[in-house]
Design a protein around this motif. Structure first.
Motif, PDB file in Angstrom:
ATOM      1  N   LYS A   1       1.720  26.948  18.496  1.00 40.41           N
ATOM      2  CA  LYS A   1       0.682  27.887  18.977  1.00 40.41           C
ATOM      3  C   LYS A   1       1.300  28.985  19.827  1.00 40.41           C
ATOM      4  O   LYS A   1       2.252  28.729  20.572  1.00 40.41           O
ATOM      5  CB  LYS A   1      -0.321  27.133  19.856  1.00 40.41           C
ATOM      6  CG  LYS A   1      -1.427  26.447  19.078  1.00 40.41           C
ATOM      7  CD  LYS A   1      -2.711  26.397  19.917  1.00 40.41           C
ATOM      8  CE  LYS A   1      -3.883  25.910  19.105  1.00 40.41           C
ATOM      9  NZ  LYS A   1      -3.951  24.477  18.889  1.00 40.41           N
ATOM     10  N   LYS A   2       0.738  30.167  19.753  1.00 42.56           N
ATOM     11  CA  LYS A   2       1.201  31.263  20.619  1.00 42.56           C
ATOM     12  C   LYS A   2       0.083  31.597  21.605  1.00 42.56           C
ATOM     13  O   LYS A   2      -1.023  31.967  21.203  1.00 42.56           O
ATOM     14  CB  LYS A   2       1.550  32.489  19.769  1.00 42.56           C
ATOM     15  CG  LYS A   2       2.043  33.664  20.609  1.00 42.56           C
ATOM     16  CD  LYS A   2       2.553  34.761  19.684  1.00 42.56           C
ATOM     17  CE  LYS A   2       2.853  36.051  20.443  1.00 42.56           C
ATOM     18  NZ  LYS A   2       3.198  37.144  19.525  1.00 42.56           N
ATOM     19  N   ILE A   3       0.414  31.429  22.877  1.00 42.11           N
ATOM     20  CA  ILE A   3      -0.587  31.663  23.927  1.00 42.11           C
ATOM     21  C   ILE A   3      -0.166  32.907  24.707  1.00 42.11           C
ATOM     22  O   ILE A   3       0.965  32.965  25.209  1.00 42.11           O
ATOM     23  CB  ILE A   3      -0.638  30.484  24.935  1.00 42.11           C
ATOM     24  CG1 ILE A   3      -0.574  29.140  24.224  1.00 42.11           C
ATOM     25  CG2 ILE A   3      -1.810  30.638  25.899  1.00 42.11           C
ATOM     26  CD1 ILE A   3      -1.838  28.488  23.905  1.00 42.11           C
ATOM     27  N   ILE A   4      -1.067  33.868  24.833  1.00 42.87           N
ATOM     28  CA  ILE A   4      -0.785  35.038  25.669  1.00 42.87           C
ATOM     29  C   ILE A   4      -1.604  34.918  26.945  1.00 42.87           C
ATOM     30  O   ILE A   4      -2.814  34.673  26.901  1.00 42.87           O
ATOM     31  CB  ILE A   4      -1.106  36.356  24.917  1.00 42.87           C
ATOM     32  CG1 ILE A   4      -0.068  36.552  23.797  1.00 42.87           C
ATOM     33  CG2 ILE A   4      -1.116  37.544  25.883  1.00 42.87           C
ATOM     34  CD1 ILE A   4      -0.163  37.883  23.063  1.00 42.87           C
ATOM     35  N   VAL A   5      -0.917  35.060  28.084  1.00 39.87           N
ATOM     36  CA  VAL A   5      -1.591  35.018  29.385  1.00 39.87           C
ATOM     37  C   VAL A   5      -1.438  36.402  30.026  1.00 39.87           C
ATOM     38  O   VAL A   5      -0.320  36.922  30.123  1.00 39.87           O
ATOM     39  CB  VAL A   5      -0.984  33.923  30.300  1.00 39.87           C
ATOM     40  CG1 VAL A   5      -1.656  33.930  31.669  1.00 39.87           C
ATOM     41  CG2 VAL A   5      -1.110  32.544  29.641  1.00 39.87           C
ATOM     42  N   VAL A   6      -2.554  36.970  30.464  1.00 42.66           N
ATOM     43  CA  VAL A   6      -2.530  38.313  31.059  1.00 42.66           C
ATOM     44  C   VAL A   6      -2.805  38.205  32.560  1.00 42.66           C
ATOM     45  O   VAL A   6      -3.839  37.676  32.975  1.00 42.66           O
ATOM     46  CB  VAL A   6      -3.596  39.225  30.413  1.00 42.66           C
ATOM     47  CG1 VAL A   6      -3.568  40.622  31.043  1.00 42.66           C
ATOM     48  CG2 VAL A   6      -3.370  39.316  28.907  1.00 42.66           C
ATOM     49  N   GLY A   7      -1.861  38.704  33.364  1.00 38.22           N
ATOM     50  CA  GLY A   7      -2.018  38.678  34.828  1.00 38.22           C
ATOM     51  C   GLY A   7      -1.150  37.599  35.438  1.00 38.22           C
ATOM     52  O   GLY A   7      -1.202  36.442  35.020  1.00 38.22           O
ATOM     53  N   SER A   8      -0.334  37.993  36.429  1.00 33.38           N
ATOM     54  CA  SER A   8       0.644  37.028  36.959  1.00 33.38           C
ATOM     55  C   SER A   8       0.269  36.517  38.338  1.00 33.38           C
ATOM     56  O   SER A   8       1.112  36.028  39.073  1.00 33.38           O
ATOM     57  CB  SER A   8       2.026  37.677  37.033  1.00 33.38           C
ATOM     58  OG  SER A   8       2.082  38.560  38.147  1.00 33.38           O
ATOM     59  N   ASP A  22       1.362  20.669  29.105  1.00 34.43           N
ATOM     60  CA  ASP A  22       0.661  19.965  28.019  1.00 34.43           C
ATOM     61  C   ASP A  22       1.171  20.314  26.628  1.00 34.43           C
ATOM     62  O   ASP A  22       0.946  19.542  25.696  1.00 34.43           O
ATOM     63  CB  ASP A  22      -0.850  20.285  28.069  1.00 34.43           C
ATOM     64  CG  ASP A  22      -1.511  19.685  29.288  1.00 34.43           C
ATOM     65  OD1 ASP A  22      -0.836  18.931  30.013  1.00 34.43           O
ATOM     66  OD2 ASP A  22      -2.698  19.981  29.524  1.00 34.43           O
ATOM     67  N   ALA A  23       1.762  21.486  26.481  1.00 30.54           N
ATOM     68  CA  ALA A  23       2.215  21.907  25.139  1.00 30.54           C
ATOM     69  C   ALA A  23       3.588  22.558  25.252  1.00 30.54           C
ATOM     70  O   ALA A  23       3.737  23.767  25.079  1.00 30.54           O
ATOM     71  CB  ALA A  23       1.199  22.880  24.530  1.00 30.54           C
ATOM     72  N   PRO A  24       4.594  21.721  25.557  1.00 28.64           N
ATOM     73  CA  PRO A  24       5.925  22.300  25.801  1.00 28.64           C
ATOM     74  C   PRO A  24       6.475  23.093  24.629  1.00 28.64           C
ATOM     75  O   PRO A  24       7.344  23.938  24.812  1.00 28.64           O
ATOM     76  CB  PRO A  24       6.796  21.067  26.116  1.00 28.64           C
ATOM     77  CG  PRO A  24       5.941  19.863  25.971  1.00 28.64           C
ATOM     78  CD  PRO A  24       4.545  20.271  25.720  1.00 28.64           C
ATOM     79  N   ASP A  25       5.931  22.852  23.435  1.00 24.28           N
ATOM     80  CA  ASP A  25       6.450  23.593  22.272  1.00 24.28           C
ATOM     81  C   ASP A  25       5.714  24.906  22.022  1.00 24.28           C
ATOM     82  O   ASP A  25       6.101  25.678  21.134  1.00 24.28           O
ATOM     83  CB  ASP A  25       6.347  22.733  21.007  1.00 24.28           C
ATOM     84  CG  ASP A  25       7.223  21.498  21.125  1.00 24.28           C
ATOM     85  OD1 ASP A  25       8.227  21.577  21.875  1.00 24.28           O
ATOM     86  OD2 ASP A  25       6.897  20.467  20.505  1.00 24.28           O
ATOM     87  N   ALA A  26       4.653  25.144  22.776  1.00 23.21           N
ATOM     88  CA  ALA A  26       3.892  26.381  22.550  1.00 23.21           C
ATOM     89  C   ALA A  26       4.742  27.592  22.954  1.00 23.21           C
ATOM     90  O   ALA A  26       5.580  27.503  23.849  1.00 23.21           O
ATOM     91  CB  ALA A  26       2.601  26.353  23.369  1.00 23.21           C
ATOM     92  N   GLU A  27       4.496  28.712  22.272  1.00 23.03           N
ATOM     93  CA  GLU A  27       5.149  29.962  22.676  1.00 23.03           C
ATOM     94  C   GLU A  27       4.233  30.629  23.709  1.00 23.03           C
ATOM     95  O   GLU A  27       3.058  30.890  23.427  1.00 23.03           O
ATOM     96  CB  GLU A  27       5.329  30.881  21.456  1.00 23.03           C
ATOM     97  CG  GLU A  27       5.968  32.207  21.840  1.00 23.03           C
ATOM     98  CD  GLU A  27       6.011  33.202  20.677  1.00 23.03           C
ATOM     99  OE1 GLU A  27       5.680  32.820  19.533  1.00 23.03           O
ATOM    100  OE2 GLU A  27       6.354  34.372  20.950  1.00 23.03           O
TER     101      GLU A  27
END
Ligand code: FAD
Length: 451
Positions: A1-8, A22-27
């Motif tokens: 899975k590719k997860i984009i997070v906006v805002g740091s 929970d998803a160490p293999d996620a991008e």
């Protein structure tokens, strides 16, 4: 899975940590439009007062640290739009001017809020500052030691305004705090507490100018010189606007549903109106435990909890946000206070009928002298008169008794009553407190009035 997070900031940070867990293999792609990752505005006062020396240490994540964990961190890169049907975002790299599209499977938004500018004449004059984020921190720090700045006017007597007032009073400036409400910190404390704090502020050279509205800013040579309210005119070499925030969500217009204040509408799973897009933090509302309704409570604590919940749901779990009560705490010179939930003053805003008991006690038994750490403690417990359900509480002392408020927050969350608290098991040790906890004492008084 590719997860984009906006805002740091808080919300984005927690979402990233949860996905890593929970998803160490996620991008994971993590975007911050500013040049600095995860500045901690909550720590700004400590930096401005010189307790913390390095502005770059006021943070909780670094690019290097997060990259080492496998996160793709992009600073100075702004997500400027979302094409939800195509599951892609458009990114502008402010360092190079390059633009590109990035696809996602899940998008988690924590764009936060920006300080609201007061919509009056002269609000574009120089030396009108805000107190949020690293760039303002650096400018404010310079102002604390600028000998040309003598009169500082702060607009808004919420906790950020009061933090700013304390910083500049300690820096030797003349400080005025203008507040529309009739009291300082009115959303956090009732008058039994704010009367004491208003005196404390005055003793430290801060003028609380309450019950006044700013009408215009007047300048000389393009720089702020005076603040004019409906009651008086105040000289000003520097103005700090701390009268609320505006959600940073205009770029999401037409993408996700927003309310009339621009807040992103989310459910208890942090899901937006659009599939696979989640939102958290100051740009959203939270479920308010005392009423069960929604409320906008811009706190790092909330953003962090929401970030965790959003990421877990984005990864396929089914978890709801635990309702919160807006618990917060602050020190104001020698005093430390904390509050949670509904106050007598805010009850009508929430459409709630509330009763309160106010108790003044000592921190430790009366035989313990003040110089051994004894001091008065003020506590107010607010509850529903019909069944005794706990709705809120406030506490203040020169001793640090703030953590009592966490007990009340848990009581609200669990729908406990003042009867439950009246004889609840709280410790006693003369070195640390009194035979009855102040929560027991207040709850016993409150419980007497309930059938
Ligand atoms: P924000 O902190 O607003 O950050 C959002 C981030 O997203 C920003 O860095 C922004 O540049 C970035 N961004 C926005 N849009 C985009 C985009 N399109 N692309 C890329 N990046 C983007 N709370 C507490 O609980 N306790 C405290 O003691 C406390 N003290 C505070 C003191 C001060 C002076 C201030 C200002 C706030 C304080 N708060 C405190 C509140 C707390 O800081 C906020 O509730 C919290 O920062 C909200 O986090 P957030 O993730 O919603 O967003």
């Amino acid at each position: 899975k590719k997860i984009i997070v906006v805002g740091s900031s808080h919300g984005g940070y927690e979402a990233v940590q949860q996905v890593l867990q929970d998803a160490p293999d996620a991008e994971i792609q993590w975007y911050e439009k500013g040049s600095f990752l995860s500045f901690l505005s909550c720590g700004m006062q400590l930096y401005l007062e010189g307790v913390v020396k390095d502005v770059n240490s006021v943070r909780y994540a670094t690019e290097e640290g997060e990259s080492a964990k496998g996160v793709h961190v992009f600073t100075q890169q702004e997500v400027v739009s979302v094409a939800a049907t195509r599951y892609s975002v458009h990114v502008v790299d402010h360092a190079t001017g390059d633009e590109r599209d990035e696809s996602y499977d899940r998008l988690i938004l924590s764009p936060g809020a920006v300080p609201a500018s007061i919509p009056v004449e002269g609000n574009d004059l120089a030396n009108i500052y805000a107190m949020r984020g690293r760039d303002w921190a650096i400018k404010l720090k310079a102002a604390t030691v600028n000998p040309d700045i003598n009169d500082v006017v702060i607009i808004g007597a919420g906790y950020i305004g009061i933090e700013a007032a304390e910083v500049f009073a300690k820096a030797g400036k003349r400080v005025t705090v203008i507040e529309m409400q009739s009291r300082v910190l009115a959303a956090y404390l009732d008058s039994e507490f704010t009367d004491i704090l208003a005196d404390t502020l005055s003793e430290h050279g801060i003028t609380p100018a309450t019950g006044q509205r700013v009408q215009r800013f007047e300048g000389v040579d393009g720089k702020i010189a005076r603040v004019v309210t409906d009651k008086a005119t105040y000289p000003a070499d520097l103005v700090i606007e701390s009268a609320g925030v505006r959600a940073n969500t205009d770029w999401l217009d037409g993408v996700v549903e927003r309310d009339e204040h621009g807040l992103i509408v989310v459910d208890d799973h942090q899901a937006t109106s659009v599939a696979d897009i989640y939102a958290v933090g100051d740009a959203t509302e939270v479920r308010f435990a005392p009423t069960g309704g929604k409320a906008h409570i811009a706190l790092a604590t909330n953003a962090r909890r929401q970030g965790r919940i959003a990421a877990r749901n984005a990864l396929g779990e089914d978890v709801s946000f635990t309702p919160v009560s807006g618990s917060s705490a602050l020190s104001v010179f020698e005093y430390k206070f904390a509050s949670t939930g509904i106050k007598e003053y805010t009850a009508s805003d929430y459409g709630v009928t509330a009763k309160s008991v106010f108790v003044g006690d000592l921190y430790r038994p009366p035989f313990v002298p003040d110089d051994a750490g004894n001091a008065p403690v003020y506590f107010k417990l607010t509850y529903a008169p019909e069944d005794g359900r706990v709705l809120g509480a406030q506490i203040m002392s020169t001793q640090n008794v703030t953590a009592n408020i966490n007990t009340i927050a848990l009581a609200i969350q669990l729908h406990a009553t003042v009867q439950d608290l009246a004889y609840a098991d709280f410790f006693f040790q003369p070195g640390l407190n009194r035979p009855w906890s102040i929560i027991n004492i207040a709850a016993q008084q409150a419980a007497r009035g309930i059938g």
